[in-house]
Enzyme design. Structure first.
Site, short mmCIF file in Angstrom:
data_model
loop_
_atom_site.label_atom_id
_atom_site.label_comp_id
_atom_site.label_asym_id
_atom_site.label_seq_id
_atom_site.Cartn_x
_atom_site.Cartn_y
_atom_site.Cartn_z
N LYS A 164 -32.75 20.31 31.75
CA LYS A 164 -31.39 20.85 31.62
C LYS A 164 -30.36 19.78 31.26
O LYS A 164 -29.37 20.06 30.61
CB LYS A 164 -30.99 21.58 32.90
CG LYS A 164 -31.76 22.90 33.04
CD LYS A 164 -31.04 23.88 33.92
CE LYS A 164 -31.62 25.27 33.79
NZ LYS A 164 -33.02 25.38 34.26
N GLU B 117 -22.27 29.14 34.09
CA GLU B 117 -22.90 30.16 34.92
C GLU B 117 -24.12 29.51 35.55
O GLU B 117 -24.66 28.53 35.02
CB GLU B 117 -23.35 31.34 34.05
CG GLU B 117 -24.71 31.18 33.34
CD GLU B 117 -24.75 30.10 32.27
OE1 GLU B 117 -23.67 29.66 31.82
OE2 GLU B 117 -25.86 29.67 31.88
N SER C 178 -41.32 21.31 32.56
CA SER C 178 -39.86 21.39 32.42
C SER C 178 -39.11 20.76 33.59
O SER C 178 -37.97 20.32 33.43
CB SER C 178 -39.43 22.85 32.25
OG SER C 178 -39.94 23.65 33.30
C1 LIG Z 1 -33.84 26.46 34.22
C2 LIG Z 1 -35.24 26.07 34.20
C3 LIG Z 1 -36.19 26.76 33.41
C4 LIG Z 1 -35.88 27.99 32.62
O1 LIG Z 1 -34.93 27.83 31.60
P1 LIG Z 1 -35.33 27.80 30.05
O2 LIG Z 1 -34.01 27.95 29.38
O3 LIG Z 1 -36.25 28.94 29.79
O4 LIG Z 1 -35.96 26.50 29.78
C5 LIG Z 1 -37.50 26.28 33.39
N1 LIG Z 1 -37.87 25.21 34.12
C6 LIG Z 1 -36.99 24.53 34.89
C7 LIG Z 1 -37.47 23.36 35.67
C8 LIG Z 1 -35.65 24.94 34.96
O5 LIG Z 1 -34.80 24.25 35.72
#
Ligand SMILES: *Cc1c(COP(=O)(O)O)cnc(C)c1O
Length: 391
Positions: free
Chosen positions: A95, A117, A376
């Site tokens: 993020k 948001e 992620s």
């Molecule tokens: C917010 C988040 C997601 C989901 O958001 P995307 O916009 O689909 O990437 C996935 N993994 C983590 C660790 C997150 O914080």
């Protein structure tokens, strides 16, 4: 249908990705969206902006994040598994790539306040972090239900100097927080930038956020080539709104890799969604027969969005990316498996990607294949929940 070679470039007129995307906002927001579109186009073609972003992402964020080859888990699954380590970014996920870019853009546009948001609170925390770094004001809109559920992230945002506003309308969750943030933006657009958290919303956001996240895919492609001497056979990422997946896919869309987006079974807008117009965009959404937006339900709050970014809807229709699902139980098993075999505790969102790989290794994924998964985020935030579930 869009030709494959045209995918993941600039969107068409009015921010269209094939039949999806667009800019469905009240008249009063059109100038703000247009201002942002122009400002981003200028910034993105300005090497000075790119240099500053790149050096912040490295000196503050910790980029480039490595690609890690999972030796023990690969052996167990009979494939070659690589992880793109977005969990090693500052604040623990991909993020930060988006919010640092948007905060720089806001400063360039002369705006002194960020609005965001948030659902689970992760995007709110990232935005509050960027606001602190740039000395900007920050207001975060969060459904009242989520404020109660995510106490710790609310406190974190306040520690970082942000104001958190509980939204009491509708189902009092993420989709209501987005509506409220858009309303607040209309009222304060002179001084305020709306820092949207995924590849969704009105044009230019889906394009802007994908470009800010493509650093994930661009880096990973080079790193995979070093390790594999080739592109991976499969490139996998979890999909909530779709930003880590879009950034990842952007780096591989013109390779031979199969692109796999993994949704939460209880929030699978690509699998069960119906085209509609919500939150300023035309895309696929979970809806009931009357067209009411349904709540998504998943063990990972970050995948709880009942829709998906419009570019994913296009990639799916064009057949360039495939969208699959993982359920809570197999996700929990994958969470533990990665911890035990590789010493990495993944975010539950990222564990969806791994759950699909574990299920399909030797089936959809032929034995001996190379697979790159974007991890992620890190799982520290999820440890308490997993502990509860394992009692
Ligand atoms: C917010 C988040 C997601 C989901 O958001 P995307 O916009 O689909 O990437 C996935 N993994 C983590 C660790 C997150 O914080």
């Amino acid at each position: 249908m869009t030709a494959l070679g045209e995918l993941m470039r600039e969107p068409g007129p009015h921010g269209r990705f094939g039949e999806y995307g667009g800019r469905f906002v009240p008249e009063s927001l059109v100038p703000a969206c247009e201002e942002l579109e122009v400002a981003f186009a200028e910034a993105w073609s300005d090497p000075g902006f790119r240099d500053e972003l790149g050096s912040l992402l490295s000196s503050y964020g910790g980029r480039p994040t490595p690609v890690t080859e999972c030796r023990r888990l690969s052996e167990r699954l009979g494939i070659r598994l690589l992880l793109k380590r977005e969990d090693l970014n500052h604040t623990g996920s991909h993020k930060l790539n988006n919010v640092i870019g948007q905060a720089l853009l806001a400063r360039r546009m002369g705006k002194s306040r960020l609005l965001a948001e948030t659902g689970a609170g992760q995007h709110g925390v990232a935005t509050a972090t960027a606001a602190a770094l740039f000395g900007m004001e920050c207001d975060v809109y969060m459904g009242a239900v989520d404020v109660a559920r995510q106490e710790l992230n609310v406190f974190r945002m306040r520690l970082l100097g942000a104001r958190v506003h509980a939204v009491d309308s509708g189902s009092r969750t993420l989709k209501d927080a987005i509506n409220e943030a858009l309303r607040e933006w209309v009222a304060t657009v002179e001084t305020t930038h709306y820092c949207l958290g995924s590849v969704m919303g009105p044009h230019p956001y889906p394009y802007l956020v994908r470009e800010l996240q493509r650093v994930v895919g661009d880096e990973a492609r080079e790193q995979c080539r070093k390790v594999l001497q080739a592109d991976p056979d499969f490139v996998v990422a979890c999909v909530g709104g779709g930003s880590n997946a879009a950034g990842t896919f952007a780096g591989f869309v013109d390779t031979g890799a199969r692109l796999i987006g993994v949704e939460a079974a209880g929030g699978a807008a690509m699998a069960h969604g119906v085209p509609g117009v919500v939150h300023g965009m035309r895309s696929k959404f979970l809806q009931d027969e009357a067209g009411q937006i349904l709540e998504a339900e998943s063990i990972s709050a970050g995948l709880d969005y009942p829709g998906v970014g419009p570019e994913h809807a296009q990639l799916g229709d064009a057949g360039r990316a495939e969208y699959v699902q993982a359920g809570d139980e197999e996700v929990l098993a994958a969470f533990s498996l990665l911890a035990e075999t590789e010493g990495i505790i993944p975010a539950l969102e990222s564990a969806h990607g791994l759950a699909w790989i574990v299920r399909e290794a030797g089936r959809v994924i032929p034995t001996g294949s190379s697979v790159m998964l974007t991890l992620s985020g890190r799982g520290d935030k999820d440890v308490a929940l997993v502990m509860e579930r394992s009692r």
